[in-house]
Design a protein around this motif. Structure first.
Motif, PDB file in Angstrom:
ATOM      1  N   GLU A  78       1.727  -6.207   7.524  1.00  0.00           N
ATOM      2  CA  GLU A  78       2.992  -6.939   7.670  1.00  0.00           C
ATOM      3  C   GLU A  78       2.791  -8.393   8.084  1.00  0.00           C
ATOM      4  O   GLU A  78       3.754  -9.158   8.153  1.00  0.00           O
ATOM      5  N   SER A  79       1.572  -8.789   8.356  1.00  0.00           N
ATOM      6  CA  SER A  79       1.298 -10.080   8.997  1.00  0.00           C
ATOM      7  C   SER A  79       1.351 -11.273   8.061  1.00  0.00           C
ATOM      8  O   SER A  79       1.445 -12.414   8.506  1.00  0.00           O
ATOM      9  N   GLY A  80       1.259 -11.043   6.759  1.00  0.00           N
ATOM     10  CA  GLY A  80       1.182 -12.151   5.814  1.00  0.00           C
ATOM     11  C   GLY A  80      -0.226 -12.611   5.544  1.00  0.00           C
ATOM     12  O   GLY A  80      -0.434 -13.529   4.736  1.00  0.00           O
ATOM     13  N   LYS A  81      -1.201 -11.991   6.175  1.00  0.00           N
ATOM     14  CA  LYS A  81      -2.600 -12.363   5.959  1.00  0.00           C
ATOM     15  C   LYS A  81      -3.148 -11.638   4.732  1.00  0.00           C
ATOM     16  O   LYS A  81      -2.624 -10.609   4.319  1.00  0.00           O
ATOM     17  N   PRO A  82      -4.225 -12.155   4.138  1.00  0.00           N
ATOM     18  CA  PRO A  82      -4.737 -11.593   2.886  1.00  0.00           C
ATOM     19  C   PRO A  82      -5.367 -10.221   3.060  1.00  0.00           C
ATOM     20  O   PRO A  82      -5.873  -9.868   4.125  1.00  0.00           O
ATOM     21  N   MET A  83      -5.357  -9.467   1.946  1.00  0.00           N
ATOM     22  CA  MET A  83      -5.913  -8.120   1.932  1.00  0.00           C
ATOM     23  C   MET A  83      -6.634  -7.876   0.616  1.00  0.00           C
ATOM     24  O   MET A  83      -6.320  -8.481  -0.407  1.00  0.00           O
ATOM     25  N   ALA A  84      -7.598  -6.984   0.656  1.00  0.00           N
ATOM     26  CA  ALA A  84      -8.231  -6.459  -0.555  1.00  0.00           C
ATOM     27  C   ALA A  84      -8.334  -4.958  -0.394  1.00  0.00           C
ATOM     28  O   ALA A  84      -8.474  -4.446   0.723  1.00  0.00           O
ATOM     29  N   GLY A  85      -8.258  -4.242  -1.503  1.00  0.00           N
ATOM     30  CA  GLY A  85      -8.359  -2.787  -1.452  1.00  0.00           C
ATOM     31  C   GLY A  85      -9.220  -2.269  -2.584  1.00  0.00           C
ATOM     32  O   GLY A  85      -9.302  -2.888  -3.654  1.00  0.00           O
ATOM     33  N   PHE A  86      -9.858  -1.142  -2.329  1.00  0.00           N
ATOM     34  CA  PHE A  86     -10.734  -0.529  -3.313  1.00  0.00           C
ATOM     35  C   PHE A  86     -10.333   0.921  -3.560  1.00  0.00           C
ATOM     36  O   PHE A  86     -10.049   1.672  -2.620  1.00  0.00           O
ATOM     37  N   ARG A  87     -10.307   1.291  -4.785  1.00  0.00           N
ATOM     38  CA  ARG A  87     -10.187   2.641  -5.338  1.00  0.00           C
ATOM     39  C   ARG A  87      -9.223   3.554  -4.583  1.00  0.00           C
ATOM     40  O   ARG A  87      -8.036   3.530  -4.803  1.00  0.00           O
ATOM     41  N   THR A  88      -9.739   4.329  -3.623  1.00  0.00           N
ATOM     42  CA  THR A  88      -8.921   5.344  -2.970  1.00  0.00           C
ATOM     43  C   THR A  88      -7.952   4.785  -1.939  1.00  0.00           C
ATOM     44  O   THR A  88      -7.211   5.555  -1.327  1.00  0.00           O
ATOM     45  N   ALA A  89      -7.920   3.461  -1.773  1.00  0.00           N
ATOM     46  CA  ALA A  89      -6.883   2.890  -0.915  1.00  0.00           C
ATOM     47  C   ALA A  89      -5.502   3.084  -1.534  1.00  0.00           C
ATOM     48  O   ALA A  89      -4.487   2.910  -0.851  1.00  0.00           O
ATOM     49  N   THR A  90      -5.433   3.481  -2.828  1.00  0.00           N
ATOM     50  CA  THR A  90      -4.145   3.887  -3.381  1.00  0.00           C
ATOM     51  C   THR A  90      -3.645   5.160  -2.712  1.00  0.00           C
ATOM     52  O   THR A  90      -2.457   5.473  -2.824  1.00  0.00           O
ATOM     53  N   HIS A  91      -4.538   5.874  -2.061  1.00  0.00           N
ATOM     54  CA  HIS A  91      -4.142   7.028  -1.245  1.00  0.00           C
ATOM     55  C   HIS A  91      -4.889   6.941   0.085  1.00  0.00           C
ATOM     56  O   HIS A  91      -5.659   7.815   0.454  1.00  0.00           O
ATOM     57  N   ALA A  92      -4.635   5.829   0.761  1.00  0.00           N
ATOM     58  CA  ALA A  92      -5.325   5.532   2.016  1.00  0.00           C
ATOM     59  C   ALA A  92      -5.027   6.551   3.101  1.00  0.00           C
ATOM     60  O   ALA A  92      -5.884   6.840   3.949  1.00  0.00           O
ATOM     61  N   PHE A  93      -3.802   7.100   3.083  1.00  0.00           N
ATOM     62  CA  PHE A  93      -3.356   8.037   4.120  1.00  0.00           C
ATOM     63  C   PHE A  93      -2.897   9.347   3.484  1.00  0.00           C
ATOM     64  O   PHE A  93      -2.461   9.376   2.332  1.00  0.00           O
ATOM     65  N   LEU A  94      -2.972  10.407   4.265  1.00  0.00           N
ATOM     66  CA  LEU A  94      -2.337  11.662   3.886  1.00  0.00           C
ATOM     67  C   LEU A  94      -1.886  12.381   5.146  1.00  0.00           C
ATOM     68  O   LEU A  94      -2.701  12.914   5.903  1.00  0.00           O
ATOM     69  N   TYR A  95      -0.577  12.362   5.369  1.00  0.00           N
ATOM     70  CA  TYR A  95       0.028  13.075   6.489  1.00  0.00           C
ATOM     71  C   TYR A  95       0.806  14.252   5.908  1.00  0.00           C
ATOM     72  O   TYR A  95       1.848  14.076   5.282  1.00  0.00           O
ATOM     73  N   LYS A  96       0.271  15.452   6.088  1.00  0.00           N
ATOM     74  CA  LYS A  96       0.871  16.656   5.516  1.00  0.00           C
ATOM     75  C   LYS A  96       1.987  17.182   6.417  1.00  0.00           C
ATOM     76  O   LYS A  96       1.849  17.202   7.633  1.00  0.00           O
ATOM     77  N   ASP A  97       3.076  17.597   5.794  1.00  0.00           N
ATOM     78  CA  ASP A  97       4.200  18.204   6.523  1.00  0.00           C
ATOM     79  C   ASP A  97       4.634  17.341   7.703  1.00  0.00           C
ATOM     80  O   ASP A  97       4.871  17.829   8.809  1.00  0.00           O
ATOM     81  N   ASP A  98       4.744  16.038   7.457  1.00  0.00           N
ATOM     82  CA  ASP A  98       5.064  15.088   8.521  1.00  0.00           C
ATOM     83  C   ASP A  98       6.114  14.109   7.989  1.00  0.00           C
ATOM     84  O   ASP A  98       5.767  13.032   7.481  1.00  0.00           O
ATOM     85  N   PRO A  99       7.403  14.462   8.054  1.00  0.00           N
ATOM     86  CA  PRO A  99       8.450  13.616   7.471  1.00  0.00           C
ATOM     87  C   PRO A  99       8.460  12.191   8.001  1.00  0.00           C
ATOM     88  O   PRO A  99       8.825  11.264   7.268  1.00  0.00           O
ATOM     89  N   GLU A 100       8.072  11.985   9.260  1.00  0.00           N
ATOM     90  CA  GLU A 100       8.117  10.646   9.842  1.00  0.00           C
ATOM     91  C   GLU A 100       7.038   9.737   9.267  1.00  0.00           C
ATOM     92  O   GLU A 100       7.163   8.509   9.331  1.00  0.00           O
ATOM     93  N   ARG A 101       5.987  10.313   8.732  1.00  0.00           N
ATOM     94  CA  ARG A 101       4.872   9.498   8.235  1.00  0.00           C
ATOM     95  C   ARG A 101       4.629   9.673   6.744  1.00  0.00           C
ATOM     96  O   ARG A 101       3.735   9.017   6.198  1.00  0.00           O
ATOM     97  N   GLU A 102       5.385  10.514   6.077  1.00  0.00           N
ATOM     98  CA  GLU A 102       5.103  10.799   4.680  1.00  0.00           C
ATOM     99  C   GLU A 102       5.233   9.569   3.792  1.00  0.00           C
ATOM    100  O   GLU A 102       4.625   9.512   2.702  1.00  0.00           O
ATOM    101  N   HIS A 103       5.992   8.551   4.228  1.00  0.00           N
ATOM    102  CA  HIS A 103       6.100   7.333   3.432  1.00  0.00           C
ATOM    103  C   HIS A 103       4.766   6.610   3.310  1.00  0.00           C
ATOM    104  O   HIS A 103       4.562   5.810   2.385  1.00  0.00           O
ATOM    105  N   LEU A 104       3.843   6.874   4.230  1.00  0.00           N
ATOM    106  CA  LEU A 104       2.535   6.231   4.170  1.00  0.00           C
ATOM    107  C   LEU A 104       1.653   6.832   3.079  1.00  0.00           C
ATOM    108  O   LEU A 104       0.680   6.200   2.651  1.00  0.00           O
ATOM    109  N   ASN A 105       1.990   8.036   2.634  1.00  0.00           N
ATOM    110  CA  ASN A 105       1.157   8.703   1.637  1.00  0.00           C
ATOM    111  C   ASN A 105       1.250   8.026   0.268  1.00  0.00           C
ATOM    112  O   ASN A 105       0.231   7.834  -0.398  1.00  0.00           O
ATOM    113  N   ASN A 106       2.478   7.691  -0.154  1.00  0.00           N
ATOM    114  CA  ASN A 106       2.682   7.133  -1.491  1.00  0.00           C
ATOM    115  C   ASN A 106       3.414   5.805  -1.494  1.00  0.00           C
ATOM    116  O   ASN A 106       3.001   4.858  -2.160  1.00  0.00           O
ATOM    117  N   ASP A 107       4.521   5.717  -0.760  1.00  0.00           N
ATOM    118  CA  ASP A 107       5.338   4.507  -0.791  1.00  0.00           C
ATOM    119  C   ASP A 107       4.573   3.300  -0.252  1.00  0.00           C
ATOM    120  O   ASP A 107       4.625   2.213  -0.839  1.00  0.00           O
TER     121      ASP A 107
END
Length: 314
Positions: free
Chosen positions: A111-140
């Protein structure tokens, strides 16, 4: 001066040995994937940037309870607090379920406005199973920030034994400085689907390279209308978070450990990082000669990573 110590291919390298001024860009590499040996490829890139540009580099690893680097540990990446004063984040994680106390450093940086780079599996950097409060981090979250989420790939075929994707420069992008010194090459990464059918890259994503699957389960199954043989494998975009400042983002879905044996892959990665930082890229691209021999283990799950690698205590 930051006295951060890290390990590289079994070689202990003290970052404190490189004296830096306060104006030196600080890049934090966040590793933690149990398949593609990011704990080997990202330190290799970091050492090149240290050697040739004098950047201040930090590397965060997934550690087990004994303090050894263990990418199979999904809920712990040590050192993420370094992102608080970082100038750039390079993310190569896969399906992490980090505690809030750790994940928040990554989310705040995005959120900072600073630059970023990502590789391959960073498209699925997180996986929070059965966790409605964090599920947006999985795909969105990866789709908004980096350009796309995990969808599907074209399949595993003799991983590490054969090239599976032909990588070519998009004709209109040949003058883009990120591609300086980069030539088409064959990659060991099986092609990720990111654009086409029901899917499209997000925001202002601008593809640089196209990959064509040399072998494809979707072709075998007659599904190329949904998952075509060719797809973008590298792009740039911007992401504007709560700071209101657009972040420059470079992303590539390539990242098999053997891909980085190819000079063009190393140049692509280094040039992308330099572009995001606003640094000048030489006409021939960044010097991509590894600082130490790069001899990674193959991709794969289980205990195929190099054992007994431990970051030194501060």
């Amino acid at each position: 001066m930051r006295s951060i110590l890290f390990i590289l291919f079994g070689l202990f390298v003290p970052a404190s040995a490189f004296s830096q001024s306060d104006s030196t860009p600080h890049i934090v590499f966040v590793t933690g994937d149990e398949e593609y040996r990011s704990e080997e490829s990202m330190p290799m890139l970091a050492q090149i940037l240290k050697r040739d540009y004098g950047f201040d580099v930090s590397i965060c690893y997934a550690l087990n309870e004994e303090g050894f680097i263990d990418p199979n540990v999904l809920d712990n990446i040590e050192g993420l607090e370094r992102l608080e004063d970082a100038d750039m984040m390079v993310l190569f994680t896969r399906f992490r379920a980090l505690p809030d106390s750790q994940a928040q450093y990554i989310l705040n940086f995005a959120e900072s406005g600073k630059p970023m780079a990502g590789f391959r599996t960073a498209t699925h950097a997180f996986l929070y199973k059965d966790d409605p409060e964090r599920e947006h981090l999985n795909n969105d979250w990866p789709a908004r920030v980096l350009g796309q989420q995990w969808i599907v790939h074209h399949g595993h075929f003799k991983d590490g034994e054969e090239h599976l994707t032909r990588v070519e420069i998009i004709e209109d992008m040949q003058s883009n400085p990120i591609l300086n010194g980069v030539q088409g090459f064959d990659a060991f990464s099986w092609l990720y689907h990111v654009d086409g059918g029901d899917w499209k890259l997000s925001g202002d994503s601008e593809p640089l390279l196209m990959g064509t699957a040399l072998q494809s389960k979707h072709q075998n199954e007659g599904r190329l209308d949904q998952y075509p043989l060719s797809n973008p494998v590298a792009w740039t975009k911007t992401y504007t978070g709560t700071s209101g400042i657009p972040s420059k983002v470079f992303f590539t879905t390539l990242g098999h450990p053997y891909d980085f044996k190819d000079e063009s892959m190393r140049k692509l990665a280094l040039n992308g990082i330099l572009w995001a930082l606003g640094e000048e890229i030489p006409d021939g691209g960044a010097n991509a000669e590894p600082a130490v021999p790069y001899e990674p283990n193959d991709a794969g799950f289980g205990d195929v990573f190099k054992p007994n690698m431990r970051p030194l205590d501060l």
